[in-house]
Enzyme design. Structure first.
Site, mmCIF file in Angstrom:
data_model
loop_
_atom_site.group_PDB
_atom_site.id
_atom_site.type_symbol
_atom_site.label_atom_id
_atom_site.label_comp_id
_atom_site.label_asym_id
_atom_site.label_seq_id
_atom_site.Cartn_x
_atom_site.Cartn_y
_atom_site.Cartn_z
ATOM 1 N N ARG A 102 0.882 -1.180 0.000
ATOM 2 C CA ARG A 102 0.000 0.000 0.000
ATOM 3 C C ARG A 102 0.906 1.211 0.000
ATOM 4 N NH1 ARG A 102 -5.344 1.353 3.392
ATOM 5 N NH2 ARG A 102 -6.109 0.180 1.611
ATOM 6 N N HIS A 129 -7.002 1.068 -6.804
ATOM 7 C CA HIS A 129 -7.246 0.189 -5.659
ATOM 8 C C HIS A 129 -7.893 -1.073 -6.232
ATOM 9 C CE1 HIS A 129 -7.646 -1.173 -1.689
ATOM 10 N NE2 HIS A 129 -8.487 -0.292 -1.176
ATOM 11 N N GLN A 132 -9.915 -3.677 -4.177
ATOM 12 C CA GLN A 132 -11.220 -3.136 -3.803
ATOM 13 C C GLN A 132 -12.231 -3.358 -4.926
ATOM 14 O OE1 GLN A 132 -12.114 -1.486 -0.737
ATOM 15 N NE2 GLN A 132 -14.069 -1.983 -1.649
ATOM 16 N N ASP A 224 -17.267 7.298 -1.741
ATOM 17 C CA ASP A 224 -15.947 7.169 -1.095
ATOM 18 C C ASP A 224 -15.641 8.521 -0.454
ATOM 19 O OD1 ASP A 224 -13.402 6.394 -0.278
ATOM 20 O OD2 ASP A 224 -12.492 6.518 -2.268
ATOM 21 N N CYS A 264 -16.349 1.903 -0.134
ATOM 22 C CA CYS A 264 -15.171 1.062 0.120
ATOM 23 C C CYS A 264 -14.754 1.087 1.584
ATOM 24 C CB CYS A 264 -14.023 1.505 -0.775
ATOM 25 S SG CYS A 264 -13.539 3.210 -0.486
ATOM 26 N N ARG A 292 -13.680 -8.334 0.454
ATOM 27 C CA ARG A 292 -12.248 -8.073 0.249
ATOM 28 C C ARG A 292 -11.458 -9.354 0.503
ATOM 29 N NH1 ARG A 292 -10.015 -3.053 0.740
ATOM 30 N NH2 ARG A 292 -8.122 -4.167 0.138
HETATM 31 N N1 CP Z 1 -11.231 -0.073 1.769
HETATM 32 C C1 CP Z 1 -9.986 -0.188 2.290
HETATM 33 O O1 CP Z 1 -9.013 -0.413 1.573
HETATM 34 O O2 CP Z 1 -9.916 -0.059 3.636
HETATM 35 P P1 CP Z 1 -8.564 0.108 4.509
HETATM 36 O O3 CP Z 1 -7.992 1.450 4.145
HETATM 37 O O4 CP Z 1 -9.007 0.031 5.932
HETATM 38 O O5 CP Z 1 -7.645 -1.001 4.134
HETATM 39 N N1 NVA Z 2 -9.796 6.831 -1.796
HETATM 40 C C1 NVA Z 2 -9.464 6.403 -0.459
HETATM 41 C C2 NVA Z 2 -9.722 4.945 -0.288
HETATM 42 C C3 NVA Z 2 -9.437 4.380 1.067
HETATM 43 C C4 NVA Z 2 -9.613 2.900 1.137
HETATM 44 C C5 NVA Z 2 -8.014 6.731 -0.163
HETATM 45 O O1 NVA Z 2 -7.152 6.549 -1.049
HETATM 46 O O2 NVA Z 2 -7.716 7.189 0.934
#
Ligand code: CP
Ligand code: NVA
Length: 314
Positions: A102, A129, A132, A224, A264, A292
């Site tokens: 990440r 993502h 997701q 989101d 999400c 997920r």
């Molecule tokens: N939706 C998602 O990726 O959640 P987290 O940021 O908690 O991993």
């Molecule tokens: N768009 C958001 C998604 C979090 C899971 C971010 O990148 O923070």
């Protein structure tokens, strides 16, 4: 499939294969638990940002398939700071069988993949993502029976989650609409690439500004956060332009009566989505969160466990 960095890395056949593997593994898990197809396999998980779902769902996915996951927090690795991204990939991939990362810059996951000996999975970057989006599609198919031909509407920022969903809809033949304020739309290059895919699948991609026009006759409404991780300095400015995009009862009323609502997560209740909608009968949000784990089981099984060959033979 060698790595999984973006939805468009998948061919239509691979996209369908991931979804069918996820469904199969979910059914198996429900009945008597999964078989240990990833026995002795380790997934290294590199996090530059916080997480609940990604961390725990990958951890449980590996555990339930007989393997294990190793959590590496933002302070430990110092990706690109303590050590170059390439060297992290070179070293980590000597120890583990797969890497999930990440990151802030999408270039960091592509660079990890470039120098890694083992598969790399994008667990969220500023661009995509993709894990997701697989869970999103799995949820849509469970609740509505299909993806093809549905009107899937994303409301708000043209961000990583919106982009991956757009590509998933384009591969799966859905009609994707993204309604964003001026200046926050999805970028032209991604839209052009998704439109080319949608042309082949019978889907479409449309960008709008008006949230109400977008929501009309929708099958799926998707919310989101208005401020993604890394954009915190823009939060006040964004809070001024995004309120018309809130997914609330009035907006849901414009969609089809059997429309579902997705988010999400993490959600800012009362900001981009109301409590009433999140906890209402059309919300598939917590199934989506659970999915997920099932979607990612399919990804690790295919990339790290040779499931592609097994699925092909079955
Ligand atoms: N939706 C998602 O990726 O959640 P987290 O940021 O908690 O991993
Ligand atoms: N768009 C958001 C998604 C979090 C899971 C971010 O990148 O923070």
């Amino acid at each position: 499939m060698k790595h999984f960095l973006a939805i468009a890395d998948l061919s239509t056949a691979e996209f369908n294969q991931v979804l069918s593997t996820a469904k199969k593994l979910k059914a198996e898990w429900r009945k008597r638990g999964n078989k240990p197809i990833l026995k002795n396999k380790t997934l290294g998980m590199v996090f530059q940002k916080p997480s609940l779902r990604t961390r725990v769902s990958f951890d449980m996915a590996m555990l339930q398939l007989g393997g294990q996951a190793l959590y590496l927090s933002p302070n430990e690795i110092g990706l690109g700071q303590r050590e170059s991204v390439g060297d992290v990939a070179r070293v980590l991939s000597r120890f583990v069988d797969g890497i999930m990362a990440r990151v802030f810059a999408h270039a960091h996951v592509t660079e990890l993949a470039q120098y890694s000996r083992v598969p790399v999975i994008n667990g969220l970057s500023d661009h995509e993502h993709p894990c997701q989006a697989l869970a999103d599609v799995l949820t849509i198919v469970e609740w509505r029976g299909k993806l093809k031909g549905l009107k899937v509407v994303f409301l708000g920022d043209g961000n990583n989650v919106a982009r991956s969903l757009m590509f998933a809809c384009a591969l799966g033949g859905a009609h994707f609409v993204c309604a964003s304020p001026q200046g926050y739309a999805l970028d032209d290059a991604s839209v052009a690439q998704a439109r080319a895919l949608a042309k082949k699948s019978g889907g479409s991609v449309e960008l709008l500004v008006d949230p109400k026009a977008a929501a009309r006759a929708a099958d799926v409404l998707y919310a989101d956060t208005w401020t993604s991780m890394g954009q915190e300095a823009e939060a006040a400015e964004r809070a001024k332009v995004f309120p018309p995009y809130q997914v609330n009862a009035a907006l849901v009323a414009l969609a089809k009566p059997n429309a579902i609502v997705l988010h999400c997560l993490p959600a800012h209740r009362g900001v981009e989505i109301t409590d009433e909608v999140m906890d209402g009968p059309q919300s598939a949000i917590f199934d989506q969160a659970e999915n997920r784990m099932h979607a990612q089981k399919a990804i690790v099984a295919i990339l790290m466990g040779g499931q592609a060959r097994r699925v092909k033979k079955a």
